[in-house]
Design an enzyme around this catalytic site. Structure first.
Site, PDB file in Angstrom:
ATOM      1  N   HIS A   1       0.820  -1.211   0.000  1.00  0.00           N
ATOM      2  CA  HIS A   1       0.000   0.000   0.000  1.00  0.00           C
ATOM      3  C   HIS A   1       0.858   1.265   0.000  1.00  0.00           C
ATOM      4  O   HIS A   1       0.430   2.299  -0.511  1.00  0.00           O
ATOM      5  CB  HIS A   1      -0.951  -0.007   1.197  1.00  0.00           C
ATOM      6  CG  HIS A   1      -2.150  -0.871   0.979  1.00  0.00           C
ATOM      7  ND1 HIS A   1      -3.445  -0.434   1.195  1.00  0.00           N
ATOM      8  CD2 HIS A   1      -2.271  -2.161   0.555  1.00  0.00           C
ATOM      9  CE1 HIS A   1      -4.295  -1.405   0.917  1.00  0.00           C
ATOM     10  NE2 HIS A   1      -3.607  -2.464   0.534  1.00  0.00           N
ATOM     11  N   ASP A   2       2.048   1.188   0.565  1.00  0.00           N
ATOM     12  CA  ASP A   2       2.947   2.334   0.509  1.00  0.00           C
ATOM     13  C   ASP A   2       3.455   2.536  -0.910  1.00  0.00           C
ATOM     14  O   ASP A   2       3.378   3.643  -1.466  1.00  0.00           O
ATOM     15  CB  ASP A   2       4.122   2.130   1.464  1.00  0.00           C
ATOM     16  CG  ASP A   2       5.085   3.318   1.460  1.00  0.00           C
ATOM     17  OD1 ASP A   2       4.595   4.465   1.422  1.00  0.00           O
ATOM     18  OD2 ASP A   2       6.306   3.099   1.509  1.00  0.00           O
TER      19      ASP A   2
ATOM     20  N   ASP B   1      -7.216 -17.690   3.796  1.00  0.00           N
ATOM     21  CA  ASP B   1      -6.890 -19.044   3.336  1.00  0.00           C
ATOM     22  C   ASP B   1      -7.420 -20.010   4.382  1.00  0.00           C
ATOM     23  O   ASP B   1      -6.893 -20.086   5.494  1.00  0.00           O
ATOM     24  CB  ASP B   1      -5.386 -19.183   3.155  1.00  0.00           C
ATOM     25  CG  ASP B   1      -4.959 -20.578   2.703  1.00  0.00           C
ATOM     26  OD1 ASP B   1      -5.833 -21.468   2.593  1.00  0.00           O
ATOM     27  OD2 ASP B   1      -3.755 -20.777   2.475  1.00  0.00           O
TER      28      ASP B   1
ATOM     29  N   ASP C   1       1.996 -19.160   1.794  1.00  0.00           N
ATOM     30  CA  ASP C   1       2.358 -20.308   0.965  1.00  0.00           C
ATOM     31  C   ASP C   1       1.554 -20.332  -0.324  1.00  0.00           C
ATOM     32  O   ASP C   1       0.686 -19.491  -0.567  1.00  0.00           O
ATOM     33  CB  ASP C   1       2.191 -21.614   1.740  1.00  0.00           C
ATOM     34  CG  ASP C   1       0.771 -21.831   2.252  1.00  0.00           C
ATOM     35  OD1 ASP C   1      -0.172 -21.234   1.692  1.00  0.00           O
ATOM     36  OD2 ASP C   1       0.598 -22.599   3.219  1.00  0.00           O
TER      37      ASP C   1
END
Length: 348
Positions: A103-104, A268, A276
């Site tokens: 986001h930066d 996940d 992963d």
């Protein structure tokens, strides 16, 4: 931390209510809100205008591995220690640090502008209200100011922290060298977040365009999307997508959400605390966001399948390279940046 997340959820709800569905139909900056809210029945959203960040400069950026070897020899170890302490007690902070880096870099480049704390700064843009990890960056900066005052930029701390979180969260302990030497930006605007950051409702073309505008390829986009194999997401960003499904996965999501838009659910469902390649096995039926599901297309499915079938190592290696490449976006130098004494405010 739970209270902060609840407050962020409330703020998002209020902002969406105030802006309303009509705001998502114009071609202004607010037109990009469609990436970050439910679709409406009012027709297709207009293309999002973007504020272009400079493309990566891969040779003459001034970045180098071991940049602080003379000026602050223990810099990377100090950051690594702060990250390890935080992630050891909460893996979700590690996911937050990786997201913080992304986001930066996508708004004004990798210049720590996301860390600035003023009412109209990036961290208060709608896409950033749920960001995590600020306190880890601050802890590392405090320690670095003691060890070598005003030598290490906040932008480099963010990059190091994302690398170290990746190492701690991957099964194979993926480590990669991070070129450093970034300077911190002095400018940060909340209204630049929506035009620059793809969101959970982005379609495939929007994802491609967003990454291309930063000098990143479709392959980079698919690879970096694998970061969604860890972390949690608010139900408001995905539950409508499962309204017509009655399989066990959809039923489980509805049960976990319990009708509350702000409830957080693991991205996940198989390996929620590990970074992963399981994400790529989930693409299709078992990912949360529209922006994840659209990778199940002819343009991207080949790479998704390769990552899903190659026992982690292939994706981890490509992820490391894509993270390094992303770290070159919009790098500031001494000519247009500074080394902040505090990461949350510019120097005076």
């Amino acid at each position: 931390m739970a209270k902060q997340q609840q407050l962020a959820a409330v703020v998002v709800t209020l902002l969406l209510a105030l802006l309303g569905p009509a705001a998502c139909q114009d071609a202004s900056t607010n037109g990009c809100l469609g990436r970050w809210r439910r679709d409406t029945a009012q027709g297709p959203l207009q293309p999002c205008p973007r504020i272009q960040s400079p493309a990566p400069v891969l040779r003459s950026s001034g970045l180098s591995v071991g940049y602080y070897s003379s000026s602050c020899p223990g810099a990377e170890e100090i950051v690594r220690k702060a990250v390890a302490e935080a992630v050891g007690s909460d893996p979700g902070v590690g996911a937050g640090l990786i997201r913080l880096f992304f986001h930066d870099c996508f708004v004004r480049g990798c210049d720590a502008s996301v860390l600035l704390n003023s009412p109209d700064a990036e961290r208060f843009g709608i896409p950033n209200l749920s960001l995590r990890g600020f306190e880890v960056i601050d802890a590392a900066k405090t320690a670095l100011q003691t060890a070598c005052p005003n030598k290490v930029s906040c932008a480099d701390i963010v990059a190091f922290a994302a690398r170290d979180a990746t190492y701690l969260l991957t099964n194979n302990k993926t480590f990669f060298d991070v070129p450093s030497g970034r300077y911190d930006g002095r400018v940060s605007f909340a209204n630049e977040t929506l035009p620059n950051l793809p969101g959970p409702f982005s379609d495939l073309q929007d994802l491609k365009d967003s990454f291309a505008s930063k000098g990143l390829s479709t392959s980079d986009m698919v690879t970096l999307s694998g970061a969604h194999s860890i972390g949690r997401a608010q139900c408001r960003f995905f539950l409508d997508r499962f309204a017509g499904r009655n399989d066990s996965f959809a039923q489980s999501l509805r049960a976990q959400c319990g009708g509350n838009d702000g409830t957080m659910v693991a991205q996940d469902y198989v390996t929620p605390d590990f970074l992963d390649s399981q994400y790529f096995k989930n693409v299709g039926k078992y990912v949360l966001f529209t922006s994840d599901a659209v990778l199940n297309s002819t343009d991207t499915m080949g790479l998704v399948t390769d990552y899903a079938n190659n026992n982690q190592g292939l994706w981890e290696g490509k992820f490391a390279k894509a993270m390094v490449k992303m770290g070159y976006i919009g790098v500031k130098t001494s000519a247009d940046g500074e080394i902040r004494a505090e990461c949350s405010k510019v120097n005076y």
